[in-house]
Design a protein around this motif. Sequence first.
Motif, PDB file in Angstrom:
ATOM      1  N   LEU A 336       0.553  -1.108  -0.148  1.00 17.64           N
ATOM      2  CA  LEU A 336      -0.277   0.308   0.165  1.00 17.64           C
ATOM      3  C   LEU A 336       0.581   0.992   0.066  1.00 17.64           C
ATOM      4  O   LEU A 336       0.546   2.579  -0.619  1.00 17.64           O
ATOM      5  N   ALA A 337       1.902   1.312   0.942  1.00 18.09           N
ATOM      6  CA  ALA A 337       2.759   2.153   1.072  1.00 18.09           C
ATOM      7  C   ALA A 337       3.562   2.796  -0.574  1.00 18.09           C
ATOM      8  O   ALA A 337       3.001   3.724  -0.708  1.00 18.09           O
ATOM      9  N   ASP A 338       3.773   1.686  -1.322  1.00 18.73           N
ATOM     10  CA  ASP A 338       4.264   2.032  -2.612  1.00 18.73           C
ATOM     11  C   ASP A 338       3.056   2.409  -3.930  1.00 18.73           C
ATOM     12  O   ASP A 338       3.085   3.039  -4.228  1.00 18.73           O
ATOM     13  N   LEU A 339       1.988   1.631  -3.214  1.00 17.45           N
ATOM     14  CA  LEU A 339       1.022   2.694  -4.139  1.00 17.45           C
ATOM     15  C   LEU A 339       0.831   3.806  -3.769  1.00 17.45           C
ATOM     16  O   LEU A 339      -0.031   4.889  -4.569  1.00 17.45           O
ATOM     17  N   LYS A 340       0.733   4.141  -2.852  1.00 13.48           N
ATOM     18  CA  LYS A 340       0.320   5.607  -2.303  1.00 13.48           C
ATOM     19  C   LYS A 340       1.137   6.529  -3.034  1.00 13.48           C
ATOM     20  O   LYS A 340       0.997   7.996  -3.373  1.00 13.48           O
ATOM     21  N   MET A 341       3.181   5.831  -2.678  1.00  9.94           N
ATOM     22  CA  MET A 341       3.420   6.908  -3.486  1.00  9.94           C
ATOM     23  C   MET A 341       3.683   7.347  -5.452  1.00  9.94           C
ATOM     24  O   MET A 341       3.804   7.971  -5.323  1.00  9.94           O
ATOM     25  N   GLN A 342       2.957   6.354  -5.610  1.00  6.06           N
ATOM     26  CA  GLN A 342       2.471   6.093  -7.062  1.00  6.06           C
ATOM     27  C   GLN A 342       1.351   6.980  -6.815  1.00  6.06           C
ATOM     28  O   GLN A 342       1.153   8.040  -7.602  1.00  6.06           O
ATOM     29  N   SER A 343       0.777   7.637  -6.256  1.00  2.42           N
ATOM     30  CA  SER A 343      -0.070   8.592  -6.462  1.00  2.42           C
ATOM     31  C   SER A 343      -0.662   9.567  -5.519  1.00  2.42           C
ATOM     32  O   SER A 343      -0.391  11.172  -6.767  1.00  2.42           O
ATOM     33  N   ASP A 344       0.629  10.011  -4.100  1.00  5.88           N
ATOM     34  CA  ASP A 344       0.666  11.645  -4.382  1.00  5.88           C
ATOM     35  C   ASP A 344       2.199  11.372  -3.262  1.00  5.88           C
ATOM     36  O   ASP A 344       2.278  12.523  -3.449  1.00  5.88           O
ATOM     37  N   TYR A 345       3.206  10.914  -3.947  1.00  3.07           N
ATOM     38  CA  TYR A 345       4.269  11.139  -3.131  1.00  3.07           C
ATOM     39  C   TYR A 345       4.497  11.170  -2.017  1.00  3.07           C
ATOM     40  O   TYR A 345       5.420  12.065  -0.912  1.00  3.07           O
ATOM     41  N   GLY A 346       3.288  11.145  -0.926  1.00  2.00           N
ATOM     42  CA  GLY A 346       3.688  11.485   0.383  1.00  2.00           C
ATOM     43  C   GLY A 346       2.452  12.552   1.064  1.00  2.00           C
ATOM     44  O   GLY A 346       2.120  13.499   0.173  1.00  2.00           O
ATOM     45  N   SER A 347       1.791  11.965   1.950  1.00  2.00           N
ATOM     46  CA  SER A 347       1.162  13.042   2.815  1.00  2.00           C
ATOM     47  C   SER A 347       2.146  14.373   3.282  1.00  2.00           C
ATOM     48  O   SER A 347       3.315  13.854   3.602  1.00  2.00           O
ATOM     49  N   SER A 348       0.970  15.323   3.140  1.00  5.09           N
ATOM     50  CA  SER A 348       1.961  16.397   3.642  1.00  5.09           C
ATOM     51  C   SER A 348       2.895  16.392   4.903  1.00  5.09           C
ATOM     52  O   SER A 348       2.492  16.031   6.290  1.00  5.09           O
ATOM     53  N   THR A 349       4.318  16.665   4.584  1.00  7.14           N
ATOM     54  CA  THR A 349       5.336  16.603   5.488  1.00  7.14           C
ATOM     55  C   THR A 349       4.711  17.758   7.011  1.00  7.14           C
ATOM     56  O   THR A 349       5.272  17.373   8.368  1.00  7.14           O
ATOM     57  N   LEU A 350       4.332  18.797   6.670  1.00  5.92           N
ATOM     58  CA  LEU A 350       3.869  19.904   7.502  1.00  5.92           C
ATOM     59  C   LEU A 350       2.548  18.802   8.503  1.00  5.92           C
ATOM     60  O   LEU A 350       3.238  19.456   9.820  1.00  5.92           O
ATOM     61  N   SER A 351       1.820  18.507   7.971  1.00  7.09           N
ATOM     62  CA  SER A 351       0.582  17.945   8.657  1.00  7.09           C
ATOM     63  C   SER A 351       1.618  16.671   9.546  1.00  7.09           C
ATOM     64  O   SER A 351       0.549  16.734  10.929  1.00  7.09           O
ATOM     65  N   GLN A 352       2.493  15.926   9.399  1.00  7.19           N
ATOM     66  CA  GLN A 352       3.200  14.698   9.747  1.00  7.19           C
ATOM     67  C   GLN A 352       3.380  15.460  10.447  1.00  7.19           C
ATOM     68  O   GLN A 352       3.137  14.724  12.322  1.00  7.19           O
ATOM     69  N   HIS A 353       4.429  16.434  10.896  1.00  2.00           N
ATOM     70  CA  HIS A 353       5.120  16.816  11.976  1.00  2.00           C
ATOM     71  C   HIS A 353       3.910  17.477  13.404  1.00  2.00           C
ATOM     72  O   HIS A 353       4.853  17.290  14.455  1.00  2.00           O
ATOM     73  N   VAL A 354       3.024  18.236  12.796  1.00  2.55           N
ATOM     74  CA  VAL A 354       1.988  18.919  13.411  1.00  2.55           C
ATOM     75  C   VAL A 354       1.285  17.869  14.422  1.00  2.55           C
ATOM     76  O   VAL A 354       1.333  18.181  15.221  1.00  2.55           O
ATOM     77  N   ALA A 355       0.869  16.551  13.572  1.00  2.00           N
ATOM     78  CA  ALA A 355       0.431  15.246  13.900  1.00  2.00           C
ATOM     79  C   ALA A 355       1.282  14.653  14.784  1.00  2.00           C
ATOM     80  O   ALA A 355       0.833  14.035  16.219  1.00  2.00           O
TER      81      ALA A 355
END
Length: 468
Positions: A336-355
């Motif tokens: 699923l990580a591979d598919l996510k990279m194909q779709s958007d190259y990862g969730s927002s870095t800033l949002s991940q830091h805030v979370a």
Amino acid sequence: MKKPKYQLIVDFIKEKISKGEWAIGGRIPSQRHLARMFDVNRSTVITALEELMADGLIEGKTGKGTVVINNTWTLMGNRTSTNWNENVTLGIHKPSVSTVQEINKAESNNNLIQLSKGELSPEMFPLEEMRSIVQRVSNQLTPFGYEEPKGNIKLRQAISNYLKMRGMDISPSSILVVSGALQALQLISIGLLQRGSTVFLEVPSYLYSLTVFQSVGMELKGLPMDKEGIKVDSIYQTKERGKSILYTIPTFHNPTGTLMQKKRREELIKYCEREQLPIIEDDVYRDLWMDSSPPESLKSMDCHGNVLYLGSLSKTLSPGLRIGWIVGSESVINRLADLKMQSDYGSSTLSQHVATEWLSSGLYDQHLETVREQLKVRRGTALEALNKHLRSYATWDIPTGGFFIWIKIKPMFKVKRLFDKALSKGLLLNPGSIYAEHSGQFIRLSFGFASLDEIRIGIFQLSQIIKN
């Protein structure tokens, strides 16, 4: 010289058509909508439309309303223009049903009483804490790029610790950060299931308001519920193993608010392990309990990696962060990580830091205590208003968590076009039909978003619509 009002409408529509925003074959807004938009009566709108018809730009079509048939480019000579409205029907992903589209659009209208929204009220948004955390993240900021495929390792460790407090011993390597639980479902649908697979799920269910599985050729098969959740003996696999999966919201189910009890959870896990039926457990409402904490998750009972577990901060903190997670065996998470990279190259870095800051600082659990107290007050206000105004017309169960009250209108009160009637009075509701409850007698009422006064007024208005 001031233009007549009908000319303003003509100019507006011509501009939309000439820019290509309203394409050939597309339906223009209704007369009622245009009248409301320009604050004029219907006769003024009709005058404007008649002029546009005379110009050859629009045409009334039976069953379709008024549609664009030309644009200024095609009128200049024997030229054809791309009909994008033919293309929009060709994509493989099905559109939302029209009522869901209308609800999605109306949920941004602040003039409506929002008894539909499955999210926390702005009154419960922890603004000062969020400002403080965003400032802290900002102060620690270094140049950043794409995160690793599974998501920021510090966030995955924080999620792992969070899950451990809730009875799930999950390694960070078995966690994938996603942009909300809906993306998790989309990744699962394209990455783990064959075309023609069967998705078992509760009836009614939130999943029926989405097209995520049907769009990739899956068949939805509804399972009846009682007050303890799915009736396990109703699950009957007719296809070979490996072509079915079970989707369930066992904790404060959407839309009914049902809480699956521990014994039923054990039965379900045992059955699915025996039948090799994998489970998607959507657990986004777990932290929104009001009376006592819910039974342990299906995932915490899972000894064989049979359960894919979905969580999110959208229901408990902020949908704007777009942070959720999938938990599963490492091979599944890698896929699923591979598919996510194909779709958007990862969730927002800033949002991940805030979370990460929210989960690791202890502020998230403090925030949840406040949310639970507020939800108790809101539930009390809603139940008081329901008892006062709707007792003669409907029945309902008292939810012990989440946002929703599933209201059943008594059979003697047939309300045709309830959704439309409510919307015309400034009240936005979710009809049961979008969750595959087709009797027309059910409503999902949310007490999570509207103010206390709006909850009271909205429920009173609903009683008047049913009564009349």
